[in-house]
Scaffold this motif. Structure first.
Motif, mmCIF file in Angstrom:
data_model
loop_
_atom_site.group_PDB
_atom_site.id
_atom_site.type_symbol
_atom_site.label_atom_id
_atom_site.label_comp_id
_atom_site.label_asym_id
_atom_site.label_seq_id
_atom_site.Cartn_x
_atom_site.Cartn_y
_atom_site.Cartn_z
ATOM 1 N N GLY A 133 -9.592 -10.105 4.308
ATOM 2 C CA GLY A 133 -7.956 -10.066 4.170
ATOM 3 C C GLY A 133 -7.538 -10.257 2.647
ATOM 4 N N LEU A 134 -8.080 -10.865 1.869
ATOM 5 C CA LEU A 134 -7.539 -10.789 0.346
ATOM 6 C C LEU A 134 -7.879 -9.680 -0.125
ATOM 7 N N THR A 137 -5.005 -7.291 1.013
ATOM 8 C CA THR A 137 -3.710 -7.850 0.168
ATOM 9 C C THR A 137 -3.732 -7.434 -1.193
ATOM 10 N N ILE A 140 -3.386 -3.593 -1.746
ATOM 11 C CA ILE A 140 -1.901 -3.102 -1.355
ATOM 12 C C ILE A 140 -0.855 -3.398 -2.561
ATOM 13 N N LEU A 141 -0.809 -4.805 -2.808
ATOM 14 C CA LEU A 141 -0.034 -5.213 -3.956
ATOM 15 C C LEU A 141 -0.106 -4.677 -5.223
ATOM 16 N N ALA A 157 -6.096 0.399 0.766
ATOM 17 C CA ALA A 157 -6.037 -0.559 1.890
ATOM 18 C C ALA A 157 -7.463 0.001 2.811
#
Length: 422
Positions: A133-134, A137, A140-141, A157
């Protein structure tokens, strides 16, 4: 027993004729609804078959590119599990018609970001659910912060997910992922440019047909509604014409794809001059759609307000519809659209006659939109905008000056001024 009696009663009611002297008020309404359902079913099947024919060439291209990408990655490069290459090939072809060069670059950039972020975080944090998950994230950021497109964000991603989930069981995954991205994108471009280049004009003709047929049909419906003063029919034509986003989007995408094909495919270079007509026609066709929407909307108001409908007014709109059909036919045949231009000017001439006979406020707007739509269609046919406006004014004739004249002996109010063009 009760259920059986109820079934017999309903069956009798369905078969029972009307008593003598009674009028069947529901029959015509039900018959009309059934006809509409049957026509809608036929139209839906026709639309679906048209979409299949339109997409058939792209589907064959994608299938060929996927197979070749698999063979090159597996047989020539020795990749035992060449998953990414065919995925990249299909993604390059199917997801971005008209932007395949850009798509290939985005694919590679997205892979690079995903690999970098995934490797870095795995090195420091290890693997697991929360690490996955990290990583997603962060990928994407990071791409959004860099101002990347949506395609790069998705690729970054997706690659980060693959790196985190497959790295523990598959060694040295990063380099094959890069190679497969290059192979898949390159094979897709090779198929598009050399092995199976589509005929760009055929693709555009198929994409343009729904948009132009929609416009012509609804103009015809509007003309007939004005003749019969049928507000409901005119309103239905307006609602249907407003549902044109899908048709216009398909035409724009087809034009972009055709431009790309002619740019990168030597076998299609000789089609450049023919494609120019369609490429330059996209914007005026869009404008003619919007102006026709205004024309039909004011026709609805005209009928509601019981304004006069001079006989040449619906004839003018019918000529516009025929001009659209002729434009489609002459473009498809690769001919100079002389007949479409002539029919557009005939529509303006009929509009001039209608204006001379006398129209109300909404009627004057309808006349104005006939002129403006005719000008749009003239531009779509390849005529310069200024020249199109001049020809429209000429076809409208001296009537527009005569109707604005008043004498001292006749102080009656002036009729609406001649409608503008463009």
């Amino acid at each position: 027993m009760a259920e059986a009696r109820e079934r017999r009663r309903l069956s009798f009611l369905r078969r029972a004729p009307l008593r003598e002297g009674l009028v069947d008020l529901d029959g015509p309404r039900i018959a009309s609804a059934m006809d509409e359902l049957r026509n809608r079913s036929k139209a839906t099947l026709h639309d679906r078959l048209h979409r299949v024919r339109t997409a058939a060439g792209l589907a064959v291209q994608a299938g060929l590119a996927a197979g070749l990408a698999y063979l090159v990655s597996h047989r020539l490069l020795g990749n035992p599990q060449p998953v990414f290459a065919p995925i990249s090939a299909v993604g390059t072809l199917a997801a971005s018609v008209g932007q395949r060069f850009r798509r290939t670059i985005e694919l590679i950039v997205g892979v690079a970001v995903g690999v970098a972020v995934g490797d870095a975080l795995i090195y420091f944090l290890g693997t697991g659910a929360w690490q996955l998950g990290l990583v997603v994230t962060a990928a994407i950021l990071l791409t959004i912060f860099a101002g990347a497109s949506v395609a790069i964000v998705i690729q970054a991603a997706a690659t980060a997910v693959l790196i985190v989930t497959l790295s523990p069981s598959t060694q040295n995954l990063e380099f094959p992922r890069f190679v497969d991205a290059f192979v898949g994108g390159g094979i897709a471009l090779l198929v598009t440019a050399i092995l199976l280049p589509l005929n760009p004009l055929r693709v555009i003709n198929r994409a343009a047909r729904p948009a132009l047929d929609l416009l012509a049909t609804q103009l015809d419906v509007c003309a007939d509604a004005l003749r019969r003063r049928d507000r409901s029919a005119a309103q239905q034509a307006l609602l249907r014409l407003r549902e044109n986003k899908e048709e216009l989007a398909a035409l724009s995408e087809a034009i972009e794809g055709a431009k790309e094909t002619i740019t990168i495919s030597p076998a299609r270079w000789h089609r450049r001059s023919e494609l120019t007509h369609y490429a330059e026609a996209a914007d005026p066709i869009d404008r003619s759609m919007r102006n026709s929407g205004t024309l039909i909307r004011r026709s609805v108001t005209l009928i509601e307000d019981e304004e006069p409908v001079p006989a040449p007014m619906p004839d003018a709109i019918a000529h516009l519809a025929e001009s659209v059909r002729l434009l489609r036919h002459e473009f498809a045949a690769g001919e100079e659209p002389e007949q479409a231009r002539e029919r557009s000017l005939r529509a303006v001439s009929e509009a001039g006659r209608a204006y001379a006979e006398g129209v109300g406020f909404s009627g004057s707007v309808v006349i104005a939109q006939v002129r403006t739509t005719a000008s749009d269609l003239m531009v779509a046919s390849g005529v310069d905008q200024d020249e199109a406006n001049r020809l429209v004014r000429q076809a409208f004739g001296e009537k527009e000056q005569r109707t604005g004249e008043t004498t001292e002996q006749s102080p009656a109010p002036k009729p609406p001024t001649a409608p503008p063009v463009g």
